[in-house]
Design an enzyme around this catalytic site. Structure first.
Site, PDB file in Angstrom:
ATOM      1  N   TYR A 194     -13.798  83.397  38.206  1.00 30.22           N
ATOM      2  CA  TYR A 194     -13.047  84.546  37.688  1.00 30.22           C
ATOM      3  C   TYR A 194     -12.754  84.331  36.214  1.00 30.22           C
ATOM      4  O   TYR A 194     -12.042  83.397  35.854  1.00 30.22           O
ATOM      5  CB  TYR A 194     -11.759  84.665  38.507  1.00 30.22           C
ATOM      6  CG  TYR A 194     -10.809  85.783  38.147  1.00 30.22           C
ATOM      7  CD1 TYR A 194     -11.188  86.877  37.371  1.00 30.22           C
ATOM      8  CD2 TYR A 194      -9.483  85.739  38.604  1.00 30.22           C
ATOM      9  CE1 TYR A 194     -10.302  87.887  37.064  1.00 30.22           C
ATOM     10  CE2 TYR A 194      -8.589  86.750  38.309  1.00 30.22           C
ATOM     11  CZ  TYR A 194      -8.999  87.817  37.535  1.00 30.22           C
ATOM     12  OH  TYR A 194      -8.106  88.817  37.243  1.00 30.22           O
ATOM     13  N   LYS A 225     -16.595  87.088  38.627  1.00 26.78           N
ATOM     14  CA  LYS A 225     -15.776  88.276  38.389  1.00 26.78           C
ATOM     15  C   LYS A 225     -15.503  88.294  36.896  1.00 26.78           C
ATOM     16  O   LYS A 225     -14.775  87.454  36.368  1.00 26.78           O
ATOM     17  CB  LYS A 225     -14.471  88.220  39.176  1.00 26.78           C
ATOM     18  CG  LYS A 225     -13.553  89.404  38.890  1.00 26.78           C
ATOM     19  CD  LYS A 225     -12.204  89.291  39.586  1.00 26.78           C
ATOM     20  CE  LYS A 225     -11.294  90.456  39.198  1.00 26.78           C
ATOM     21  NZ  LYS A 225      -9.930  90.342  39.795  1.00 26.78           N
TER      22      LYS A 225
END
Length: 368
Positions: A194, A225
């Site tokens: 992320y 992400k």
């Protein structure tokens, strides 16, 4: 008494005549057979605490194919404990409307405000109840590698399908440190990295992801992400890395114009069916434009402030906040009521009329 005194004298005399070992000799006898502790010299002493049993086991390829993943909200009871009844309703509506995965205890789910006991319990509860219907991705990342490793071991032990890992924030580290940090958790199972520099204070540059993609545990790298934007997404795609947009306002173009697999979404907590249409139905600029005012409203303050306020106004969670989050002010709550009416109440979660709510309706907790 005379006998006792006699024995005492004998003992003293005996003690005086005992041979004494020299201190140097004593040291030699103790060190002659000494060996260093084996644990200190064994390679890979701290092995991953992992299991290869197949219950709930999900391949990395399955995680790579998910198009709509909801960063699920964590609702609370008035004393600050988890409201599992409301949580279950939220997850059920995601499943009903076609979301393929949920992030448990992420930024939106306020994992940063949970103890690790709460965190792992909620991951385990989600897997136990819904693991057969939706992919459960536990946020087990931390700015401490030790905590990230331990939480990820526990998360996979309770059955989560994949882990979400952020880069070390606040203290930050070098690029080599980033590679080493992520490398420690990649060995345990499918992993999404992320990248959100606005929260961590440090970008994860493409070369770090490329290095991990070529590492010994690359088979567990599901993807990234990415919150930097569509130019960065295209950089990853060009190198064969799976990417999910982390920005709801860009996710339509990310998906259909730049090659992103899908989105890890906050907005889908509110309108999961519409977000599914946006990710599954092909290019739809009119739907994207219809959702943009809602998305802008949600992120006018740091997430999850807007989402928490909206779900309380919809009556699907209790209006309970854990500090440091506080509800949006009255005027912004009025704006949300108008947004719901413009988009259509039928598209939003819950079945109650949307309310503005008064300030005194909210409970804000500093201990929980």
């Amino acid at each position: 008494m005379a006998t006792l005194q006699s024995c005492s004298v004998c003992l003293r005399e005996s003690a005086l005549t005992l041979p004494r070992q020299h201190l140097t000799d004593n040291y030699k006898s103790r060190t002659a057979n000494w060996r260093s502790p084996q644990a200190a010299v064994l390679p890979n002493f701290h092995l991953p605490m992992r299991s290869f049993e197949i219950k709930n086991r999900t391949s990395t390829e399955e995680i790579k194919s998910l198009r709509l993943i909801t960063a699920i909200k964590t609702p609370y009871l008035p004393d600050g404990r988890f409201d599992l009844e409301a949580y279950d309703a939220l997850v059920n509506v995601q499943i009903k409307n076609g979301a393929e995965g949920v992030i448990v205890g992420g930024t939106t789910g306020e994992g940063q405000l949970m103890s690790w006991d709460e965190h792992i319990m909620l991951i385990g509860h989600t897997i136990n109840c819904y693991g057969g219907s939706i992919k459960v991705i536990g946020n087990t990342g931390s700015n401490s590698t030790r905590e990230a490793v331990h939480a990820t071991e526990q998360g996979f032990a309770v059955g989560m399908h994949a882990a979400l890992h952020i880069n070390p924030y606040y203290g930050k580290t070098s690029l080599e440190g980033l590679v080493s940090h992520f490398g420690r958790v990649l060995s345990m199972g499918p992993t999404i990295i992320y990248n959100v520099p606005s929260r961590t204070g440090q970008d994860i540059p493409p070369q770090v992801i490329s290095t991990l993609a070529q590492s010994a545990n690359s088979a567990n790298l599901a993807g990234v992400k990415e919150c930097i934007g569509n130019d960065r997404i295209k950089q990853h795609i060009d190198k064969g890395i799976v990417v999910w947009s982390g920005n709801d306002d860009e996710c339509h173009d990310s998906r259909w114009n730049h090659g992103a697999t899908g989105v890890i979404s906050v907005t889908s907590n509110l309108v999961p069916g519409l977000m599914r249409d946006l990710m599954f139905g092909g290019k739809n600029p009119s739907l994207n434009a219809k959702l943009m005012p809602l998305i802008e409203w949600l992120f006018q303050e740091p997430n999850p402030i807007g989402l928490n306020t909206a779900l309380a106004q919809l009556g699907v969670v209790r209006p309970v906040f854990r500090l440091p989050y506080v509800p949006l002010p009255f005027a912004k709550r009025v704006d949300f009521v108008n947004l719901v009416k413009n988009i259509g109440r039928e598209y939003f979660v819950g079945d109650k009329d949307v309310q503005v709510l008064d300030d005194h309706d909210f409970i804000v907790l500093d201990r929980y």
